[in-house]
Design an enzyme around this catalytic site. Structure first.
Site, PDB file in Angstrom:
ATOM      1  N   GLY A 197      12.451  41.727  62.268  1.00 14.43           N
ATOM      2  CA  GLY A 197      12.213  42.748  61.264  1.00 14.43           C
ATOM      3  C   GLY A 197      10.773  43.206  61.315  1.00 14.43           C
ATOM      4  N   THR A 208      10.821  35.605  56.039  1.00 10.76           N
ATOM      5  CA  THR A 208      12.257  35.699  55.812  1.00 10.76           C
ATOM      6  C   THR A 208      13.025  35.797  57.125  1.00 10.76           C
ATOM      7  OG1 THR A 208      12.133  38.113  55.595  1.00 10.76           O
ATOM      8  CG2 THR A 208      12.011  36.803  53.566  1.00 10.76           C
ATOM      9  N   ASN A 210      15.955  37.739  58.739  1.00 11.29           N
ATOM     10  CA  ASN A 210      16.572  39.042  58.495  1.00 11.29           C
ATOM     11  C   ASN A 210      17.918  39.166  59.212  1.00 11.29           C
ATOM     12  OD1 ASN A 210      14.245  40.034  57.061  1.00 11.29           O
ATOM     13  ND2 ASN A 210      13.223  40.182  59.047  1.00 11.29           N
ATOM     14  N   GLU A 259      17.528  39.622  53.578  1.00 16.00           N
ATOM     15  CA  GLU A 259      16.297  38.908  53.915  1.00 16.00           C
ATOM     16  C   GLU A 259      16.306  37.589  53.150  1.00 16.00           C
ATOM     17  OE1 GLU A 259      12.836  42.046  54.746  1.00 16.00           O
ATOM     18  OE2 GLU A 259      13.565  42.118  52.675  1.00 16.00           O
ATOM     19  N   TYR A 270      14.842  33.177  65.144  1.00 17.67           N
ATOM     20  CA  TYR A 270      15.273  34.410  65.797  1.00 17.67           C
ATOM     21  C   TYR A 270      16.416  34.140  66.780  1.00 17.67           C
ATOM     22  CZ  TYR A 270      11.159  36.658  63.840  1.00 17.67           C
ATOM     23  OH  TYR A 270      10.210  37.155  62.972  1.00 17.67           O
ATOM     24  N   ARG A 283      18.398  39.127  39.921  1.00 23.37           N
ATOM     25  CA  ARG A 283      17.896  40.392  39.373  1.00 23.37           C
ATOM     26  C   ARG A 283      18.225  41.523  40.332  1.00 23.37           C
ATOM     27  NH1 ARG A 283      13.419  42.241  42.086  1.00 23.37           N
ATOM     28  NH2 ARG A 283      12.222  40.704  43.284  1.00 23.37           N
ATOM     29  N   PHE A 288       7.425  47.888  42.399  1.00 21.72           N
ATOM     30  CA  PHE A 288       6.347  47.296  41.615  1.00 21.72           C
ATOM     31  C   PHE A 288       5.079  48.125  41.762  1.00 21.72           C
ATOM     32  CE2 PHE A 288       9.438  44.083  42.540  1.00 21.72           C
ATOM     33  CZ  PHE A 288       9.531  43.337  41.367  1.00 21.72           C
TER      34      PHE A 288
END
Length: 312
Positions: A197, A208, A210, A259, A270, A283, A288
């Site tokens: 990513g 993360t 991905n 992610e 990977y 959520r 932001f």
């Protein structure tokens, strides 16, 4: 598990199985009950346990431009069926020739002469043959004529509601993975290889894994507490983490992906295959005012996910 993709010239060792027939998208509790009945039928004669399904899904064949609806990939379905003890998976190509078979031809050419099945188990709403003209009672009649047993399974319910792939998709779209798990009998999982990513998470302190998601029904976008099975490579094992499913609006992305930040993990994933179980919706996606507030929210997400997962 042996995978047989044709009903022509089937090897002797692949004939005679007791099978459950269906699409088995999600392999939910209803599917599992049908498979258990096939297991019991086979146990009386020593027949191997099998599943007869189709690829692509008939719905995708007849309406190829419909929105993605599948709960799992063929590879994930194979993995789940193997865990249930299925030894023979008859994954037949659903094509023009198969779709054109009359109910009688399907019973004779596929079940009896082709695969040589000893017993089949179907749901009471099962339809088969051209234009879905064949019904469960029809297959019982054909079985008596052609020499294979037929068990018709009652539909399974949970919390007084019928269990179905449609109901599971609705629960996932609503951000209710625990309700989906109640019907599935297991956590809903997103499975696939880890791809390169933007490596933005690593720069923010949250590296993360991905995964691109294609051809699958996408659950509600947002942040989830997750369990993670690394299926391949030197880091194979089970972990916990937090995952973001969606389009990353904070960074102006628009292609959905998953992610996953794995807690307390160091290593290169990977190219390895992950199976990410959605445990609880935390959520929705959001933007932001600053990177600082975004990072603070990620810390809060991870703290909440750790708390939820530690209570399992």
């Amino acid at each position: 598990m042996r995978v047989i993709r044709s009903y022509h010239d089937v090897a002797p060792d692949d004939r005679g199985a007791a099978v459950a027939i269906g699409n088995f998208d999600g392999v939910h509790l209803g599917h599992q009950s049908v498979i258990d009945l096939a297991r019991k039928a086979g146990a009386t004669t020593g027949a191997p346990l099998g599943v007869l399904t189709f690829e692509p899904h008939p719905r995708a064949y007849f309406a190829p431009h419909t929105a993605a609806f599948r709960l799992m990939s063929p590879q994930a379905r194979q993995s789940r069926l193997a865990k249930l003890g299925v030894s023979h998976l008859y994954e037949l190509p659903f094509n023009e020739a198969l779709a054109a078979l009359t109910p009688e031809a399907f019973a004779h050419d596929v079940i009896s002469a082709g695969l040589g099945l000893s017993h089949v188990v179907i749901g009471e709403d099962f339809c088969f043959g051209k234009a879905r003209a064949g019904t469960a009672p029809d297959l019982v009649t054909y079985g008596k004529e052609l020499g294979f047993g037929v068990t018709v399974a009652k539909l399974v319910t949970a919390q007084d509601a019928q269990i179905s792939s449609t109901a599971i998709r609705t629960a996932l779209s609503d951000g209710r993975p625990r309700d989906a798990a109640t019907m599935l009998g297991h956590w809903h999982r997103l499975e696939g290889p880890v791809e390169h990513g933007e490596k933005r998470g690593r720069e923010l302190g949250f590296p993360t894994a991905n995964m691109h998601l294609t051809g699958l029904h996408l659950p509600k976008f947002g942040v989830y507490a997750v369990e993670v099975d690394v299926l391949t490579g030197p880091h194979a094992g089970r972990y916990t983490g937090a995952a973001s499913l969606g389009t990353r609006p904070m960074f102006g992305e628009n292609t959905p992906n998953l992610e996953t930040y794995i807690f307390d993990f160091k290593g290169d994933l990977y190219g390895e295959t992950l199976s990410v179980a959605l445990v609880e919706y935390l959520r929705s996606e959001d933007t932001f005012d600053s990177l600082e507030s975004f990072i603070a929210q990620m810390h809060a997400d991870c703290d909440r996910a750790r708390s939820i997962l530690s209570a399992l």
